[in-house]
Write a protein that holds these residues in place. Structure first.
Motif, PDB file in Angstrom:
ATOM      1  N   LEU A  26       0.852  -1.188   0.000  1.00 42.23           N
ATOM      2  CA  LEU A  26       0.000   0.000   0.000  1.00 42.23           C
ATOM      3  C   LEU A  26       0.886   1.236   0.000  1.00 42.23           C
ATOM      4  O   LEU A  26       1.737   1.405   0.869  1.00 42.23           O
ATOM      5  CB  LEU A  26      -0.900   0.013   1.243  1.00 42.23           C
ATOM      6  N   CYS A  27       0.656   2.099  -0.984  1.00 43.50           N
ATOM      7  CA  CYS A  27       1.377   3.363  -1.093  1.00 43.50           C
ATOM      8  C   CYS A  27       0.396   4.506  -0.838  1.00 43.50           C
ATOM      9  O   CYS A  27      -0.727   4.484  -1.352  1.00 43.50           O
ATOM     10  CB  CYS A  27       1.977   3.527  -2.480  1.00 43.50           C
ATOM     11  N   LEU A  28       0.828   5.472  -0.059  1.00 40.51           N
ATOM     12  CA  LEU A  28       0.018   6.650   0.234  1.00 40.51           C
ATOM     13  C   LEU A  28       0.762   7.871  -0.282  1.00 40.51           C
ATOM     14  O   LEU A  28       1.947   8.058   0.022  1.00 40.51           O
ATOM     15  CB  LEU A  28      -0.211   6.781   1.740  1.00 40.51           C
ATOM     16  N   LEU A  29       0.070   8.701  -1.057  1.00 40.17           N
ATOM     17  CA  LEU A  29       0.665   9.917  -1.609  1.00 40.17           C
ATOM     18  C   LEU A  29      -0.207  11.105  -1.233  1.00 40.17           C
ATOM     19  O   LEU A  29      -1.395  11.149  -1.605  1.00 40.17           O
ATOM     20  CB  LEU A  29       0.776   9.815  -3.138  1.00 40.17           C
ATOM     21  N   ARG A  30       0.364  12.036  -0.487  1.00 40.54           N
ATOM     22  CA  ARG A  30      -0.374  13.260  -0.184  1.00 40.54           C
ATOM     23  C   ARG A  30      -0.314  14.160  -1.418  1.00 40.54           C
ATOM     24  O   ARG A  30       0.721  14.242  -2.086  1.00 40.54           O
ATOM     25  CB  ARG A  30       0.249  13.966   1.017  1.00 40.54           C
ATOM     26  N   HIS A  31      -1.423  14.803  -1.728  1.00 37.09           N
ATOM     27  CA  HIS A  31      -1.447  15.708  -2.882  1.00 37.09           C
ATOM     28  C   HIS A  31      -0.302  16.711  -2.774  1.00 37.09           C
ATOM     29  O   HIS A  31       0.183  17.028  -1.682  1.00 37.09           O
ATOM     30  CB  HIS A  31      -2.788  16.432  -2.977  1.00 37.09           C
TER      31      HIS A  31
ATOM     32  N   ALA B 247     -10.793  15.907  -5.336  1.00 38.45           N
ATOM     33  CA  ALA B 247     -10.451  17.318  -5.158  1.00 38.45           C
ATOM     34  C   ALA B 247      -9.491  17.736  -6.271  1.00 38.45           C
ATOM     35  O   ALA B 247      -8.646  16.937  -6.717  1.00 38.45           O
ATOM     36  CB  ALA B 247      -9.819  17.546  -3.794  1.00 38.45           C
ATOM     37  N   VAL B 248      -9.589  18.968  -6.708  1.00 36.95           N
ATOM     38  CA  VAL B 248      -8.790  19.454  -7.844  1.00 36.95           C
ATOM     39  C   VAL B 248      -7.300  19.243  -7.616  1.00 36.95           C
ATOM     40  O   VAL B 248      -6.580  18.790  -8.517  1.00 36.95           O
ATOM     41  CB  VAL B 248      -9.129  20.934  -8.140  1.00 36.95           C
ATOM     42  N   ARG B 249      -6.804  19.525  -6.413  1.00 40.55           N
ATOM     43  CA  ARG B 249      -5.373  19.373  -6.164  1.00 40.55           C
ATOM     44  C   ARG B 249      -4.926  17.915  -6.186  1.00 40.55           C
ATOM     45  O   ARG B 249      -3.798  17.610  -6.583  1.00 40.55           O
ATOM     46  CB  ARG B 249      -4.977  20.064  -4.863  1.00 40.55           C
ATOM     47  N   ALA B 250      -5.791  16.996  -5.784  1.00 38.19           N
ATOM     48  CA  ALA B 250      -5.462  15.567  -5.870  1.00 38.19           C
ATOM     49  C   ALA B 250      -5.469  15.110  -7.325  1.00 38.19           C
ATOM     50  O   ALA B 250      -4.587  14.359  -7.760  1.00 38.19           O
ATOM     51  CB  ALA B 250      -6.437  14.746  -5.040  1.00 38.19           C
ATOM     52  N   LEU B 251      -6.458  15.552  -8.089  1.00 44.64           N
ATOM     53  CA  LEU B 251      -6.513  15.209  -9.515  1.00 44.64           C
ATOM     54  C   LEU B 251      -5.275  15.721 -10.245  1.00 44.64           C
ATOM     55  O   LEU B 251      -4.709  15.021 -11.090  1.00 44.64           O
ATOM     56  CB  LEU B 251      -7.776  15.792 -10.157  1.00 44.64           C
ATOM     57  N   ALA B 252      -4.852  16.952  -9.908  1.00 49.00           N
ATOM     58  CA  ALA B 252      -3.673  17.529 -10.554  1.00 49.00           C
ATOM     59  C   ALA B 252      -2.391  16.817 -10.125  1.00 49.00           C
ATOM     60  O   ALA B 252      -1.428  16.752 -10.893  1.00 49.00           O
ATOM     61  CB  ALA B 252      -3.586  19.022 -10.237  1.00 49.00           C
ATOM     62  N   THR B 253      -2.364  16.269  -8.929  1.00 49.36           N
ATOM     63  CA  THR B 253      -1.218  15.469  -8.475  1.00 49.36           C
ATOM     64  C   THR B 253      -1.191  14.132  -9.205  1.00 49.36           C
ATOM     65  O   THR B 253      -0.128  13.630  -9.573  1.00 49.36           O
ATOM     66  CB  THR B 253      -1.295  15.244  -6.947  1.00 49.36           C
TER      67      THR B 253
END
Length: 179
Positions: free
Chosen positions: A4-9, A56-62
């Protein structure tokens, strides 16, 4: 084994106070970090088989440069439920992931992301887990490994924290700069 990998925006833009939190885009630094992290993850041993991403827009852009770097072979599932999700909500999404994905990447937000990471850490005193507990900056990337065959099992397990990287440190490692 499941990974499991977790990436913060990546870093978002706070320049327009009229924008709703959900609609905030990335700032220039965030765009650079998202592009770097996409390439780094695509070349890493932690390359995902499936991505779950907040809407969320910032997650989509990430996620966009990551999707481009990984190509069409890695599906992305966009989930409204990951926007400001707390650990139980994130675990529900993870629990429902298809078991044919061996490595799952979740792109989401703090504080839920760091709280989930601390809840999943098998040894919270491990050096990597302690670094996570200190804080997951924007663009931060955490990897856990679980002795499990199904994602449903991961939701009730503790995992080995095998990696934690911050964009600025990973960029410095690539460029040879001192941190």
């Amino acid at each position: 084994m499941k990974r499991l990998c977790l990436l913060r925006h990546a870093k978002s833009d706070w320049g327009d106070p009229s924008k709703d939190d959900f609609d905030r885009p990335l700032n220039t630094r965030g765009e650079k970090a998202a592009a770097f992290m996409a390439g780094w993850i695509a070349r890493s041993p932690y390359r995902p088989d499936l991505i779950l991403c907040s809407t969320a827009v910032r997650a989509l852009a990430t996620c966009a440069p990551l999707r481009d770097a990984l190509g069409d072979s890695v599906p992305v599932i966009y989930r409204d439920e990951l926007y400001h999700a707390m650990p139980d909500e994130m675990l529900e999404e993870i629990r429902n992931a298809p078991d044919d994905a061996k490595t799952l990447l979740v792109v989401a937000h703090n504080p839920g992301l760091v709280l989930l990471a601390m809840a999943l850490a098998e040894d919270p005193d491990d050096e990597t887990a302690l670094r996570v507990a200190y804080g997951v900056p924007t663009g931060g990337f955490i990897v856990f490994e679980f002795d499990a065959d199904r994602w449903e099992q991961v939701a009730n397990a503790k995992g080995r924290t095998v990696f934690f990287g911050r964009p600025r440190d990973l960029m410095a490692d690539v460029s040879g700069e001192k941190r």
